[in-house]
Design a protein around this motif. Structure first.
Motif, PDB file in Angstrom:
ATOM      1  N   LEU A  90       0.905  -1.119   0.117  1.00  0.00           N
ATOM      2  CA  LEU A  90      -0.031  -0.084  -0.079  1.00  0.00           C
ATOM      3  C   LEU A  90       0.849   1.313   0.107  1.00  0.00           C
ATOM      4  CD1 LEU A  90      -2.759  -1.076   2.644  1.00  0.00           C
ATOM      5  CD2 LEU A  90      -2.883  -1.254   0.031  1.00  0.00           C
ATOM      6  N   PHE A  91       0.348   2.269  -0.663  1.00  0.00           N
ATOM      7  CA  PHE A  91       0.945   3.586  -0.669  1.00  0.00           C
ATOM      8  C   PHE A  91       0.223   4.699  -0.304  1.00  0.00           C
ATOM      9  CE2 PHE A  91       2.951   0.737  -3.773  1.00  0.00           C
ATOM     10  CZ  PHE A  91       4.343   1.158  -3.515  1.00  0.00           C
ATOM     11  N   GLU A  92       0.611   5.812   0.421  1.00  0.00           N
ATOM     12  CA  GLU A  92      -0.131   6.786   0.968  1.00  0.00           C
ATOM     13  C   GLU A  92      -1.164   7.598  -0.306  1.00  0.00           C
ATOM     14  OE1 GLU A  92       1.215   9.454   4.015  1.00  0.00           O
ATOM     15  OE2 GLU A  92       3.095   8.351   3.790  1.00  0.00           O
ATOM     16  N   GLU A  93      -0.417   7.397  -1.366  1.00  0.00           N
ATOM     17  CA  GLU A  93      -1.183   8.150  -2.529  1.00  0.00           C
ATOM     18  C   GLU A  93      -2.458   7.457  -2.917  1.00  0.00           C
ATOM     19  OE1 GLU A  93       2.469   6.730  -3.307  1.00  0.00           O
ATOM     20  OE2 GLU A  93       2.622   8.495  -1.955  1.00  0.00           O
ATOM     21  N   ASP A  94      -2.649   6.327  -2.548  1.00  0.00           N
ATOM     22  CA  ASP A  94      -3.793   5.368  -2.825  1.00  0.00           C
ATOM     23  C   ASP A  94      -4.749   5.689  -2.003  1.00  0.00           C
ATOM     24  OD1 ASP A  94      -2.450   3.875  -4.859  1.00  0.00           O
ATOM     25  OD2 ASP A  94      -1.651   2.402  -3.350  1.00  0.00           O
ATOM     26  N   PHE A  95      -4.698   6.794  -1.245  1.00  0.00           N
ATOM     27  CA  PHE A  95      -5.639   6.939  -0.032  1.00  0.00           C
ATOM     28  C   PHE A  95      -6.166   8.517  -0.007  1.00  0.00           C
ATOM     29  CE2 PHE A  95      -3.925   3.050   0.891  1.00  0.00           C
ATOM     30  CZ  PHE A  95      -5.026   2.020   1.070  1.00  0.00           C
ATOM     31  N   VAL A  96      -6.941   9.005   0.421  1.00  0.00           N
ATOM     32  CA  VAL A  96      -7.602  10.214   0.665  1.00  0.00           C
ATOM     33  C   VAL A  96      -8.405  10.427   1.992  1.00  0.00           C
ATOM     34  CG1 VAL A  96      -7.163  11.119  -1.704  1.00  0.00           C
ATOM     35  CG2 VAL A  96      -9.413  10.489  -0.797  1.00  0.00           C
ATOM     36  N   LYS A  97      -8.263  11.309   2.569  1.00  0.00           N
ATOM     37  CA  LYS A  97      -9.308  11.415   3.721  1.00  0.00           C
ATOM     38  C   LYS A  97     -10.629  11.162   3.624  1.00  0.00           C
ATOM     39  CE  LYS A  97     -10.001  15.167   6.972  1.00  0.00           C
ATOM     40  NZ  LYS A  97     -10.094  16.753   7.258  1.00  0.00           N
ATOM     41  N   ASP A  98     -11.286  10.246   4.333  1.00  0.00           N
ATOM     42  CA  ASP A  98     -12.782   9.820   4.177  1.00  0.00           C
ATOM     43  C   ASP A  98     -13.366  11.073   3.536  1.00  0.00           C
ATOM     44  OD1 ASP A  98     -15.008   8.378   4.382  1.00  0.00           O
ATOM     45  OD2 ASP A  98     -15.235   8.608   6.405  1.00  0.00           O
ATOM     46  N   GLY A  99     -14.402  10.670   2.526  1.00  0.00           N
ATOM     47  CA  GLY A  99     -15.224  11.380   2.070  1.00  0.00           C
ATOM     48  C   GLY A  99     -14.398  12.310   0.798  1.00  0.00           C
ATOM     49  N   MET A 100     -13.240  12.486   0.669  1.00  0.00           N
ATOM     50  CA  MET A 100     -12.700  13.185  -0.421  1.00  0.00           C
ATOM     51  C   MET A 100     -12.242  12.541  -1.629  1.00  0.00           C
ATOM     52  SD  MET A 100     -12.327  15.984   1.632  1.00  0.00           S
ATOM     53  CE  MET A 100     -10.772  16.806   1.019  1.00  0.00           C
ATOM     54  N   ALA A 101     -12.514  11.103  -2.037  1.00  0.00           N
ATOM     55  CA  ALA A 101     -12.539  10.651  -3.205  1.00  0.00           C
ATOM     56  C   ALA A 101     -13.547  10.986  -4.149  1.00  0.00           C
ATOM     57  CB  ALA A 101     -12.284   9.195  -3.108  1.00  0.00           C
TER      58      ALA A 101
END
Length: 181
Positions: A90-101
């Motif tokens: 996993l990479f941090e770039e694969d995720f955003v703050k909940d509700g921000m995708a």
């Protein structure tokens, strides 16, 4: 003398073989492998990551930037921006703050609200806050702020229905009063 050399040669050979076996059994795993976080199942875009999705896996030469064991806080509670397969680092770039995708699969789109659509708005709007768009006497939409440009234009995340309502009102020449919600 010749016999001592043979014994010494056999002893060195046995020690070498035992050393290689010990390295392969214990040393390689301990010194060359790093623990990284992977998912224990495939997840779709927009999935909020919890501890039940994560597991640790030891990998030789994990990719640079992979989230390491002990760094779970970096992705727990975050939302995946794309489909992520299980057993992949996993990479941090694969995720955003909940509700921000954003994306069609999760019915959230990025909409820029230009300055000429806005009557007034607080300059304190920050990424992640909820903005309430008002027109005379009624609430048009509640959207999440992605970016604010010089206190003039606003980039927000909105559903397709909210995008349609906002666009219809703006096309009619109306201007929004934007409040923090």
């Amino acid at each position: 003398m010749e016999r001592n050399r043979r014994i010494l040669g056999c002893l060195l050979l046995v020690i070498s073989i035992l050393s290689v076996l010990t390295w392969e059994r214990f040393g390689r795993n301990r010194f060359l492998y790093k623990e990284v976080l992977v998912l224990n199942r495939n997840v779709a875009a927009g999935t909020v990551i919890t501890e039940k999705f994560l597991r640790k896996e030891r990998m030789e030469n994990p990719p640079a930037g992979a989230v390491r064991s002990g760094e779970e806080d970096k992705i727990l509670g975050m939302e995946s921006v794309q489909r992520i397969h299980k057993n992949v680092p996993l990479f941090e770039e694969d995720f955003v703050k909940d509700g921000m995708a954003s994306g069609a699969l999760i019915d959230r789109y990025v909409l820029e609200i230009p300055e000429h659509w806005i009557e007034s708005m607080p300059r304190s709007m920050a990424r992640g806050t909820i903005a309430v768009l008002w027109m005379p006497g009624k609430e048009i939409a509640r959207v999440r702020v992605l970016r604010m440009e010089d206190g003039k234009a606003l980039e927000v995340l909105a559903s397709s229905a909210e995008v349609q309502r906002i666009s219809q009102m703006a096309e009619g020449g109306g201007k929004f009063v934007i409040l923090e919600g």
